[in-house]
Every structure is written in structure tokens, then in C-alpha cells.
Design an enzyme around this catalytic site. Structure first.
Site, mmCIF file in Angstrom:
data_model
loop_
_atom_site.group_PDB
_atom_site.id
_atom_site.type_symbol
_atom_site.label_atom_id
_atom_site.label_comp_id
_atom_site.label_asym_id
_atom_site.label_seq_id
_atom_site.Cartn_x
_atom_site.Cartn_y
_atom_site.Cartn_z
ATOM 1 N N HIS A 71 0.856 -1.100 -0.059
ATOM 2 C CA HIS A 71 0.063 0.059 -0.134
ATOM 3 C C HIS A 71 0.810 1.433 -0.049
ATOM 4 C CE1 HIS A 71 -2.882 3.029 1.840
ATOM 5 N NE2 HIS A 71 -3.788 2.165 1.525
ATOM 6 N N ASP A 148 3.019 -4.143 7.861
ATOM 7 C CA ASP A 148 2.005 -3.404 7.893
ATOM 8 C C ASP A 148 0.797 -4.412 8.161
ATOM 9 O OD1 ASP A 148 -0.242 -1.998 7.034
ATOM 10 O OD2 ASP A 148 0.528 -1.549 5.107
ATOM 11 N N GLN A 151 -4.461 -5.195 7.110
ATOM 12 C CA GLN A 151 -5.369 -6.128 6.573
ATOM 13 C C GLN A 151 -5.052 -7.558 7.154
ATOM 14 O OE1 GLN A 151 -7.664 -5.404 4.360
ATOM 15 N NE2 GLN A 151 -6.956 -3.310 4.156
ATOM 16 N N LYS A 174 -10.366 -0.202 10.549
ATOM 17 C CA LYS A 174 -10.673 -1.440 9.639
ATOM 18 C C LYS A 174 -11.063 -2.620 10.653
ATOM 19 C CE LYS A 174 -7.151 0.156 6.807
ATOM 20 N NZ LYS A 174 -7.966 0.244 5.166
ATOM 21 N N CYS A 312 -4.777 2.357 -3.783
ATOM 22 C CA CYS A 312 -3.326 3.120 -3.162
ATOM 23 C C CYS A 312 -2.330 1.978 -3.242
ATOM 24 C CB CYS A 312 -3.456 3.356 -1.512
ATOM 25 S SG CYS A 312 -4.810 4.504 -1.121
HETATM 26 N N1 PLP Z 1 -1.531 -0.640 4.644
HETATM 27 C C1 PLP Z 1 -2.697 -1.286 4.186
HETATM 28 C C2 PLP Z 1 -2.417 -2.765 3.680
HETATM 29 C C3 PLP Z 1 -4.072 -0.819 4.049
HETATM 30 O O1 PLP Z 1 -4.913 -1.614 3.423
HETATM 31 C C4 PLP Z 1 -4.366 0.571 4.509
HETATM 32 C C5 PLP Z 1 -5.564 1.166 4.098
HETATM 33 O O2 PLP Z 1 -6.333 0.713 3.172
HETATM 34 C C6 PLP Z 1 -3.282 1.321 4.947
HETATM 35 C C7 PLP Z 1 -1.944 0.746 5.030
HETATM 36 C C8 PLP Z 1 -3.537 2.610 5.354
HETATM 37 O O3 PLP Z 1 -4.220 2.672 6.327
HETATM 38 P P1 PLP Z 1 -4.946 4.257 6.794
HETATM 39 O O4 PLP Z 1 -5.593 4.913 5.995
HETATM 40 O O5 PLP Z 1 -5.962 3.977 7.918
HETATM 41 O O6 PLP Z 1 -3.331 4.855 7.738
#
Ligand code: PLP
Length: 354
Positions: A71, A148, A151, A174, A312
Site C-alpha cells: 500500500h 503493515d 489487513q 478496519k 493505493c
Molecule cells: N496498509 C494497508 C495494507 C491498507 O490496506 C491501508 C488502508 O487501506 C493502509 C496501510 C493505510 O491505512 P490508514 O489509511 O488507515 O492509515
């Protein structure tokens, strides 16, 4: 506010707020609640680690390894730090099955590798990363290992001690909670060495006009008034999923995912991105002669909410040579009926866009 007043209300909010630290530590299998840092979400917390650990440890020709399916939140902060330190970023690819290619990762690691940072689960493909294996690869070159878990923590049981990582991050919204909060877990020994990110109230030990000393972790990293209500809500969300059981959530979602796949595969001209058997949470797809945005708009009119776009994850879209995908996501409340409705909706899309 928390940690401020000596009156009953402040003490009550502090107690509720601090109890979430213990809950989050247990939820992630951490050894101590001192290892839980609150923040405004995963993006904020990844930026924090990149700017604190990254800026004070990385130098020219060091290497940061991420994956092609990351992401943007786990790409851009590392890029910004690499531009300031001269460290290089490398990304490993996927295999034929849309899974992380561990041989490719092995070919990239060396004694220059200072941190490997990967998603627990790809937010586009759903592929689950073999974290224990990646941890061993990181340790073999004395690299740190950042996960990270945006998910991951929401779909799978997580135990950071068993995984063998150094950092794990996820966002509250989430996990069926409110927006504006997130959790970073990091090993206490690493947090103790990290300088603060933002300066202000609550993160200090002593302040003079020309110099300040800082509080120990976790408070060193929590400047200013934190998202108190959002953190307390996250504690409720953790209890909510723990009462169902993360193992049970995994079983429910795994069964559903298989059903969604089977149903979607019945639609001609539909291509699924994310073929791994070892996947979680999402099904991304494209359909011939239907732009993902049109698919999403038509489905919306049927009361079906999917996401369409690059999610993203532009490097991943470029890897597949596509601009975007449509993506259905499943959670605790999803059912087989949702899959059937989705198929009905997609057949309508086909008819309308023929
Ligand atoms: N990393 C992953 C794998 C994500 O799916 C997301 C959000 O969709 C993020 C990071 C970023 O999260 P946030 O927008 O809550 O900071």
C-alpha cells in the site's frame, strides 16, 4: 483529557484509555503494554517509524526492502526517508500465483538490508505473506522486520512474538471501530533507542527553555491530546472480535472467500487478481469491456458497495499493466447471499455495458 487532571473525570478517561493498551498488547501477543504506541492510524504510525527509527538509523547505501504489492502508506514514507538519508529502496515481486516471491526477496537481501517492511495481507490481492519465513530472512542479515498489519489484524489471529517481527501496525477503523486511531507495536528495546516524532505535551520528562528531556516509551511517541474516544472505542472493537474469536472469524471468512471465488469464476470474461489459496479478506477483479468505476457505480445502484480504483497500490497496478480493479471485501457480517447478490449485480453490469 488523559494524564492531565487529578479530578475524577480525567482519572476515569485515563484508566479507560490505558486499559486499551493492555488489551491491544494481549490482542497482538505482545510481551508488555509499554510496547503499544497509540496514533491516528497506520499511515501516521508508519510515518512515525520511518521518521524516528529511519532517520536516526539509515544512511547512504543502506537498503530498505518492501514488496511490489505494498500500500502507498508503506511505500511513500520509506521513500521520503530514503531521499533524506541516501538509503535505497528495493521491492520484491510476486510469483505466478500472485503470492509474495520469497526467492526474489532472498535474492535482494544482503548486509546492506536494514529493514524489510511488508504487508501482513495485500489489500488488493488478499495474499497472506509468510511472515515467520520473512522474519528468518530478515534476522539472517541482522535486518529489522516491519509488518503493515492493516489487513492482517482484522482478519487473522496475530501473535507478534511468534511472528518474530520488530514492528506491527494497524488502523482501528478496519477493525469495526471509529476512524482516527491506530496501534503500533514495537519491541521495547527498539522503542527505547528511538527519538521522539512530534514534540509537545505529555511526551516529555523535563522542559527548559533551551532543552527538554523525553518520557520513556510509549509516552515519548504520543505528543499532545491523543484520540481518546477513538482509542477507547478501539478497545471495545477488540473485545467485540475477541468475543467472536479471531480463529472463528478466519474460518468464517475463509469459507466465504472460497464461495465468492467459485461464484465469481462462473462469470465469463471476469479475471480475478489474487489466485493464492492462502488468502484473506478481498477479491479483486476486472471484467472485459467494463471499467471498474462503471462496475462499482452500477453495483452501487443495486445496493452493493465495492471499491474500484488502484487501491493505493499503483506499483502493483503497473506490475499487472492495468489502471485499476474492482474489489469486493468480506468481513464478519458477510454471507453467501452477498456473493449471490454480487454475481446477480455483475450479470446486470454485463448486460448494461454489452
Ligand atoms: N496498509 C494497508 C495494507 C491498507 O490496506 C491501508 C488502508 O487501506 C493502509 C496501510 C493505510 O491505512 P490508514 O489509511 O488507515 O492509515
Amino acid at each position: 483529557n488523559v494524564h492531565r487532571g487529578l479530578h475524577w473525570l480525567s482519572e476515569t478517561s485515563t484508566e479507560k484509555y490505558e486499559n486499551v493498551r493492555i488489551k491491544a498488547a494481549n490482542f497482538l501477543g505482545a510481551k508488555s503494554s509499554n510496547e503499544i504506541i497509540y496514533g491516528y492510524g497506520a499511515t501516521y504510525l508508519i510515518n512515525m517509524v520511518a521518521n524516528t527509527w529511519g532517520l536516526s538509523n539509515l544512511k547512504e547505501n543502506d537498503e530498505i526492502i518492501i514488496s511490489i504489492a505494498d500500500h502507498h502508506a508503506n511505500i511513500v514514507p520509506w521513500q521520503m526517508v530514503s531521499q533524506r538519508t541516501g538509503a535505497k529502496i528495493k521491492a520484491f515481486n510476486l510469483n505466478y500465483n500472485d503470492e509474495p516471491d520469497i526467492d526474489d526477496l532472498k535474492s535482494l537481501v544482503s548486509d546492506k538490508t536494514k529493514i524489510i517492511s511488508v504487508p501482513h495481507v495485500s489489500n488488493v490481492l488478499g495474499s497472506i505473506y509468510p511472515l515467520k519465513e520473512i522474519s528468518k530472512i530478515a534476522k539472517s542479515v541482522n535486518s529489522l522486520f516491519f509488518v503493515d498489519g492493516c489487513q492482517g489484524a482484522i482478519h487473522l489471529p496475530v501473535n507478534v512474538t511468534e511472528i518474530g517481527c520488530d514492528f506491527y501496525v494497524f488502523s482501528a477503523h478496519k477493525l469495526y471501530s471509529a476512524g482516527g486511531a491506530g496501534i503500533l507495536w514495537a519491541k521495547e528495546s527498539i522503542l527505547n533507542q528511538m527519538p521522539p516524532f512530534l514534540g509537545g505535551g505529555d511526551m516529555i520528562d523535563n522542559v527548559d527553555i533551551d532543552l527538554s528531556t523525553y518520557a520513556d516509551p510509549p509516552y515519548r511517541f504520543e505528543a499532545g491530546t491523543p484520540p481518546i474516544a477513538e482509542i477507547i472505542a478501539l478497545g471495545e472493537a477488540i473485545s467485540f472480535v475477541e468475543n467472536i474469536g479471531m480463529e472463528n472469524i478466519r474460518i468464517h471468512e475463509e469459507e466465504l472467500l472460497k464461495y465468492f471465488h467459485k461464484q465469481l469464476e462462473s462469470i465469463p470474461d471476469l479475471k480475478i487478481y489474487g489466485k493464492s489459496e492462502n488468502k484473506s479478506g478481498v477479491i479483486s477483479f476486472t471484467m472485459d469491456n467494463a471499467h471498474p468505476h462503471d462496475i462499482a457505480t452500477i453495483l452501487d445502484q443495486e445496493g452493493i458497495a465495492i471499491r474500484a480504483g488502484h487501491h493505493c497500490a499503483q506499483p502493483l497496478m503497473k506490475y499487472y499493466n492495468i489502471p485499476s480493479t474492482a474489489r469486493a471485501s468480506i468481513g464478519i457480517y458477510s454471507s453467501k447471499k452477498d456473493a449471490d447478490e454480487l454475481v446477480k449485480g455483475l450479470n446486470k453490469v454485463k448486460k448494461l455495458l454489452k
